[in-house]
Design an enzyme around this catalytic site. Sequence first.
Site, PDB file in Angstrom:
ATOM      1  N   ASP A 179     -45.696  -8.596 -46.642  1.00 45.54           N
ATOM      2  CA  ASP A 179     -44.558  -7.949 -47.107  1.00 45.54           C
ATOM      3  C   ASP A 179     -44.287  -8.568 -48.381  1.00 45.54           C
ATOM      4  OD1 ASP A 179     -43.822  -6.521 -44.539  1.00 45.54           O
ATOM      5  OD2 ASP A 179     -44.124  -8.663 -43.659  1.00 45.54           O
ATOM      6  N   ASP A 204     -50.352 -12.450 -48.497  1.00 38.04           N
ATOM      7  CA  ASP A 204     -49.428 -12.142 -47.848  1.00 38.04           C
ATOM      8  C   ASP A 204     -49.319 -10.470 -47.847  1.00 38.04           C
ATOM      9  OD1 ASP A 204     -46.800 -12.487 -46.688  1.00 38.04           O
ATOM     10  OD2 ASP A 204     -46.285 -11.774 -48.765  1.00 38.04           O
ATOM     11  N   ASP A 247     -45.793 -13.555 -52.962  1.00 38.32           N
ATOM     12  CA  ASP A 247     -44.810 -13.525 -53.632  1.00 38.32           C
ATOM     13  C   ASP A 247     -43.738 -14.142 -53.579  1.00 38.32           C
ATOM     14  OD1 ASP A 247     -44.327 -11.966 -51.033  1.00 38.32           O
ATOM     15  OD2 ASP A 247     -42.797 -11.523 -51.832  1.00 38.32           O
TER      16      ASP A 247
END
Length: 226
Positions: free
Chosen positions: A11, A9, A171
């Site tokens: 961001d 991922d 995250d």
Amino acid sequence: MAAATIVFDLDGTLVDTHPDLIGTLSWLLEEEGLDAIDLEAAKKLIGHGMRPMVENALKLKGRGFDKAEVDAVFARYIAVYETRLTRESRPFPGMLDALDRLADQGMTLAVCTNKVERLAKKLLDELDMSRRFAVIAGADTYGVRKPDPGHLLMTLRDAGGDPARAVMVGDSDTDIRAAQGAGVPVVAYSGGYTAIPLASLDPDVIIDHYDVLPETVGRLLSSPKV
């Protein structure tokens, strides 16, 4: 044995982008005559893409229920955000070294993000990170986005990878749910922007620092599939 593919991922995982994402959001809300949003509340809006972030921020202020209004405000957001993509955004501590170590082990690296592909590539270009990745797939690359597992599976396909020899690193719930739906083990980074406690999402591993990522990936890849 086929080379492994590690999909990241963006961001909250590869890069700590919240200073510029939320800095632009705060500017936008002020321009709209609204109060600034709390930093921690704003961080939890990141992960599903920038338009949902802007729309949900407006809804927290009692606005954002009209599509035309959201379209107009989001267009203003993008125009300003693109001018400050990397004003303060930087890779998370230990990330660049972890990427080097994974690449040195012969692993293919890719990005699967809910950021618009053009902005994801521009951000990574500005940080001199794009060259590290075989594929950078955004929310608009395939017509589906995380948590749809198709987003991850098509990223793997275009990177020449195999879900049976892959690991997702993320995250938030969108990353974890996409990986679980694709049958790919997932490493969750605790320093990102999740709005949901990571343990409740049941990732394969939770890490607190990227120093341990290469070893963690190695263990997941060597674990027998049930």
